[in-house]
Design a protein around this motif. Structure first.
Motif, PDB file in Angstrom:
ATOM      1  N   ARG A 134       4.473  12.751  52.293  1.00 16.10           N
ATOM      2  CA  ARG A 134       5.767  12.394  52.878  1.00 16.10           C
ATOM      3  C   ARG A 134       6.363  13.608  53.605  1.00 16.10           C
ATOM      4  N   GLU A 135       7.351  13.354  54.424  1.00 18.61           N
ATOM      5  CA  GLU A 135       8.153  14.384  55.118  1.00 18.61           C
ATOM      6  C   GLU A 135       7.434  15.128  56.243  1.00 18.61           C
ATOM      7  N   THR A 136       6.120  15.289  56.134  1.00 17.56           N
ATOM      8  CA  THR A 136       5.379  15.995  57.193  1.00 17.56           C
ATOM      9  C   THR A 136       5.608  15.234  58.500  1.00 17.56           C
ATOM     10  N   THR A 137       6.015  15.986  59.538  1.00 20.43           N
ATOM     11  CA  THR A 137       6.615  15.351  60.715  1.00 20.43           C
ATOM     12  C   THR A 137       5.808  15.614  61.984  1.00 20.43           C
ATOM     13  N   VAL A 138       5.575  14.537  62.734  1.00 20.97           N
ATOM     14  CA  VAL A 138       4.871  14.646  64.014  1.00 20.97           C
ATOM     15  C   VAL A 138       5.792  14.140  65.122  1.00 20.97           C
ATOM     16  N   VAL A 139       5.793  14.829  66.263  1.00 24.90           N
ATOM     17  CA  VAL A 139       6.484  14.343  67.461  1.00 24.90           C
ATOM     18  C   VAL A 139       5.417  14.228  68.544  1.00 24.90           C
ATOM     19  N   TRP A 140       5.334  13.039  69.170  1.00 22.39           N
ATOM     20  CA  TRP A 140       4.290  12.854  70.184  1.00 22.39           C
ATOM     21  C   TRP A 140       4.806  12.081  71.394  1.00 22.39           C
ATOM     22  N   ASP A 141       3.986  12.169  72.456  1.00 20.69           N
ATOM     23  CA  ASP A 141       4.336  11.537  73.723  1.00 20.69           C
ATOM     24  C   ASP A 141       3.859  10.084  73.695  1.00 20.69           C
ATOM     25  N   ARG A 142       4.765   9.154  73.958  1.00 24.21           N
ATOM     26  CA  ARG A 142       4.388   7.746  73.823  1.00 24.21           C
ATOM     27  C   ARG A 142       3.426   7.287  74.925  1.00 24.21           C
ATOM     28  N   THR A 143       3.355   8.029  76.032  1.00 19.11           N
ATOM     29  CA  THR A 143       2.469   7.570  77.108  1.00 19.11           C
ATOM     30  C   THR A 143       1.086   8.217  77.058  1.00 19.11           C
ATOM     31  N   LEU A 175       9.414  10.638  74.001  1.00 15.08           N
ATOM     32  CA  LEU A 175       8.792  11.118  72.762  1.00 15.08           C
ATOM     33  C   LEU A 175       9.103  10.196  71.581  1.00 15.08           C
ATOM     34  N   LEU A 176       8.160  10.163  70.661  1.00 10.42           N
ATOM     35  CA  LEU A 176       8.330   9.419  69.410  1.00 10.42           C
ATOM     36  C   LEU A 176       8.197  10.402  68.252  1.00 10.42           C
ATOM     37  N   MET A 177       8.886  10.101  67.154  1.00 10.24           N
ATOM     38  CA  MET A 177       8.660  10.910  65.948  1.00 10.24           C
ATOM     39  C   MET A 177       8.192   9.994  64.827  1.00 10.24           C
ATOM     40  N   GLY A 178       7.529  10.621  63.890  1.00 15.38           N
ATOM     41  CA  GLY A 178       7.128   9.825  62.739  1.00 15.38           C
ATOM     42  C   GLY A 178       6.565  10.699  61.645  1.00 15.38           C
ATOM     43  N   THR A 179       6.552  10.139  60.429  1.00 14.00           N
ATOM     44  CA  THR A 179       5.785  10.759  59.353  1.00 14.00           C
ATOM     45  C   THR A 179       4.336  10.270  59.523  1.00 14.00           C
ATOM     46  N   MET A 180       3.439  10.742  58.689  1.00 11.59           N
ATOM     47  CA  MET A 180       2.014  10.467  58.905  1.00 11.59           C
ATOM     48  C   MET A 180       1.699   8.964  58.920  1.00 11.59           C
ATOM     49  N   ASP A 181       2.454   8.171  58.159  1.00 11.96           N
ATOM     50  CA  ASP A 181       2.230   6.726  58.158  1.00 11.96           C
ATOM     51  C   ASP A 181       2.418   6.164  59.563  1.00 11.96           C
ATOM     52  N   SER A 182       3.528   6.572  60.218  1.00 11.77           N
ATOM     53  CA  SER A 182       3.830   6.048  61.559  1.00 11.77           C
ATOM     54  C   SER A 182       2.805   6.526  62.579  1.00 11.77           C
ATOM     55  N   TRP A 183       2.460   7.811  62.461  1.00 16.12           N
ATOM     56  CA  TRP A 183       1.465   8.393  63.375  1.00 16.12           C
ATOM     57  C   TRP A 183       0.149   7.616  63.297  1.00 16.12           C
ATOM     58  N   LEU A 184      -0.314   7.344  62.078  1.00 18.39           N
ATOM     59  CA  LEU A 184      -1.589   6.642  61.910  1.00 18.39           C
ATOM     60  C   LEU A 184      -1.473   5.182  62.319  1.00 18.39           C
ATOM     61  N   LEU A 185      -0.403   4.526  61.884  1.00 19.21           N
ATOM     62  CA  LEU A 185      -0.242   3.103  62.201  1.00 19.21           C
ATOM     63  C   LEU A 185      -0.204   2.896  63.715  1.00 19.21           C
ATOM     64  N   TRP A 186       0.525   3.770  64.410  1.00 21.33           N
ATOM     65  CA  TRP A 186       0.645   3.660  65.873  1.00 21.33           C
ATOM     66  C   TRP A 186      -0.740   3.725  66.514  1.00 21.33           C
ATOM     67  N   HIS A 187      -1.566   4.673  66.048  1.00 17.88           N
ATOM     68  CA  HIS A 187      -2.923   4.780  66.595  1.00 17.88           C
ATOM     69  C   HIS A 187      -3.783   3.589  66.198  1.00 17.88           C
ATOM     70  N   MET A 188      -3.680   3.191  64.929  1.00 22.99           N
ATOM     71  CA  MET A 188      -4.551   2.112  64.449  1.00 22.99           C
ATOM     72  C   MET A 188      -4.262   0.792  65.152  1.00 22.99           C
ATOM     73  N   THR A 189      -3.013   0.619  65.589  1.00 21.00           N
ATOM     74  CA  THR A 189      -2.637  -0.658  66.215  1.00 21.00           C
ATOM     75  C   THR A 189      -2.680  -0.578  67.745  1.00 21.00           C
ATOM     76  N   GLY A 190      -3.325   0.449  68.273  1.00 17.19           N
ATOM     77  CA  GLY A 190      -3.519   0.471  69.727  1.00 17.19           C
ATOM     78  C   GLY A 190      -3.040   1.719  70.428  1.00 17.19           C
ATOM     79  N   GLY A 191      -2.237   2.547  69.780  1.00 16.13           N
ATOM     80  CA  GLY A 191      -1.784   3.803  70.404  1.00 16.13           C
ATOM     81  C   GLY A 191      -1.051   3.562  71.711  1.00 16.13           C
ATOM     82  N   VAL A 192      -1.447   4.273  72.774  1.00 20.16           N
ATOM     83  CA  VAL A 192      -0.744   4.157  74.063  1.00 20.16           C
ATOM     84  C   VAL A 192      -0.809   2.716  74.595  1.00 20.16           C
ATOM     85  N   ASP A 193      -1.761   1.972  74.081  1.00 22.19           N
ATOM     86  CA  ASP A 193      -1.935   0.594  74.528  1.00 22.19           C
ATOM     87  C   ASP A 193      -1.230  -0.377  73.562  1.00 22.19           C
TER      88      ASP A 193
END
Ligand code: G3P
Length: 502
Positions: A84-93, A161-179
């Motif tokens: 928990r708490e570990t934080t990622v900020v990434w570019d949505r495009t 930009l989007l922020m998330g903890t590791m759950d959000s980072w992984l879920l975003w990628h697993m469900t298609g990422g930029v797509d």
């Protein structure tokens, strides 16, 4: 129950990522595991490379499925649990992180949290978010990234930009990422950001504004058990519902079947985290504990917990191995400690990330005290193990004071519970029984249960209770005068760790 026989759990932890396949009885069918690099750019800073973590997660999912001779079509659902708490900020495009993930142990935001506290002090937001201002939580980490990465604030304000903890980072990628990846978190992870109102379970926009965080960066907050989306990651989990998210400590509480008010578990990982179920209303602590969301199953009312977080327990053993070379493997610490009668007068306060519960002192640093020429490697190994038990006792006492109940027994899990010497000493220090279940993989199991419940693979909490069974029990044996003498000395040692940061 659907015709599919298995649920996959992804446990993205502080030192490694794991994927575990479980069957309907909650038994482990196969495991994949991979460590990732711990990046220490300066004293007190800890980072992970989010791309490496995402690569490792893909690899361990493939490893676990192949070990079980299964493919994604055999899975009823996937659950995610995470450090928990570990934080990622990434570019949505582009999907590129703008900075390495800032890990929960990192203390670089000390000045930010002090400034945010201002006149009101550390508890400025505690009534709303259940947490003291501390370097541990996400909001200040996001602020640091926006303040320190060139152009990040402007990009965040422009909605890039989007922020998330590791759950959000992984879920975003697993469900298609930029797509078209979904940008979601669950209530338990959101409750560690300092940005979620515990009563409304919505983002506290005024607190985000105080930290200069545009709300467009924040994920949508959802329950811990519902279908968030389906796997679309290069065929690997194609079409499988991703249906459970729990922060790792909440997942362990769920997997330990702590469903009644007053039930508690303690997980021995890189740090230790004790959570006590307090029911459907948040209880604020007067004794240095956190108030946090424990879980929320779909539309059911949320269940809250009091939490005692200890930053450094298992990672002190790793430090002994990696930084001092006193042991070659983590297991060797027990052998070394068992070779001496007692701690020889040595006490080790591992305040490497300051001290968390119940002190919340970011000015604390590690100290090893009580040394004489008598003290040898064995005594130091013993002091390292004892530190975990004393810290746990401090947290348990805070919990008993907050809840005005005496805990009859403590459910435990995590790597260090394999250490008999430590577990016996833990029972001695607590003066209560310590109990480990047969399946000690309770973190991954908890997330599997949440996902499985969401898709009807399991019917609900009753199935979790039915699957839980006691594996090992340690009962207190130490005379109380000795128990108290050791703990008094520990308390004295703790005071020596204060005031180290200028
Ligand atoms: O709050 C930090 C905690 O979630 C980390 O857990 O098991 O990855 O050390 P672990």
């Amino acid at each position: 129950m659907t015709e599919k026989q298995y649920v996959l759990s992804i446990d993205q932890g502080t030192t490694s990522s794991r994927a575990i396949v479980f069957d309907h009885g909650g038994r482990v069918v196969a495991v994949g595991q991979k460590e990732h690099e711990q990046i220490f750019p300066r004293a007190g800073w800890v980072e992970h490379d989010p791309m490496e973590v995402w690569r490792n997660v893909r690899a361990v999912v493939a490893e676990a499925l192949s070990a079980a001779e299964l493919n994604h079509r055999d899975l009823a659902a996937v659950g995610i649990t995470n450090q928990r708490e570990t934080t990622v900020v990434w570019d949505r495009t582009t999907g590129e992180p703008v900075h390495n993930a800032i890990v929960w142990q990192d203390t670089r935001t000390a000045r930010i949290v002090e400034e945010l506290g201002g006149e009101a002090g550390q508890d400025r937001y505690k009534d709303r978010v259940g947490l003291p201002l501390a370097t541990y939580f996400c909001g200040p980490k996001v602020k640091w990234i926006l303040d320190n990465v060139d152009g990040a604030r402007a990009r965040a304000e422009a909605g890039e930009l989007l922020m998330g903890t590791m759950d959000s980072w992984l879920l975003w990628h697993m469900t298609g990422g930029v797509d078209g990846g979904v940008h979601v978190t669950d209530v338990t992870n959101a409750s560690r950001t300092m940005l979620m109102d515990l009563q409304t379970l919505a983002w506290a926009e005024d607190i985000a504004a105080d930290m200069g965080i545009p709300t467009s960066m924040l994920p949508e907050i959802r329950s811990s058990a519902e279908v968030y989306g389906h796997g679309r990651s290069r065929g690997m989990l194609d079409g499988v519902p991703i249906a459970g998210i729990l922060g790792d400590q909440q997942a362990a509480t769920f997997g330990q079947a702590c469903f009644d008010v007053g039930m508690a578990k303690n997980t021995y990982g890189t740090g230790n985290f004790m959570l006590m179920n307090t029911g459907t209303e948040p209880v604020l602590s007067n004794n240095g504990l956190l108030t946090t969301v424990c879980y929320r199953i779909g539309d059911a009312p949320p269940v809250y917990a009091l939490e005692g977080s200890i930053a450094v327990t298992g990672s002190l053993v790793q430090w002994l191995r990696d930084n001092l070379g006193i042991i070659r493997s983590a297991e060797e610490v027990e052998q070394l400690a068992a070779g001496v009668e007692d701690n020889g007068g040595a006490y080790f306060v591992p305040a490497f990330s300051g001290l968390f519960a119940p002190y919340w002192r970011s000015d604390a640093r590690g100290v090893l005290v009580g040394l004489t020429r008598y003290v040898n490697r064995g005594h130091i190994a013993r002091a390292v193990l004892e530190a975990t038990a004393y810290q746990t006792r401090e947290v348990l006492e805070a919990m008993e004071a907050d809840s005005a109940t005496k805990l009859a027994e403590l459910r435990v899990d995590g790597g260090m519970t394999a250490n008999e010497t430590l577990m016996q000493f833990q029972a001695d220090q607590l003066g209560a029984d310590v109990v480990r279940p047969v399946v000690a993989e309770t973190t991954a199991l908890g997330a599997a249960y949440a996902a499985g419940i969401a898709v009807g693979f399991w019917e609900g909490e009753a199935d979790v209770v039915a699957n839980w069974s006691e594996g090992r029990r340690w009962r207190p044996q130490m005379a109380s005068a000795e128990r108290e003498r050791l703990f008094r000395n520990w308390k004295k040692a703790v005071t020596r760790s204060f005031d180290w940061v200028d």
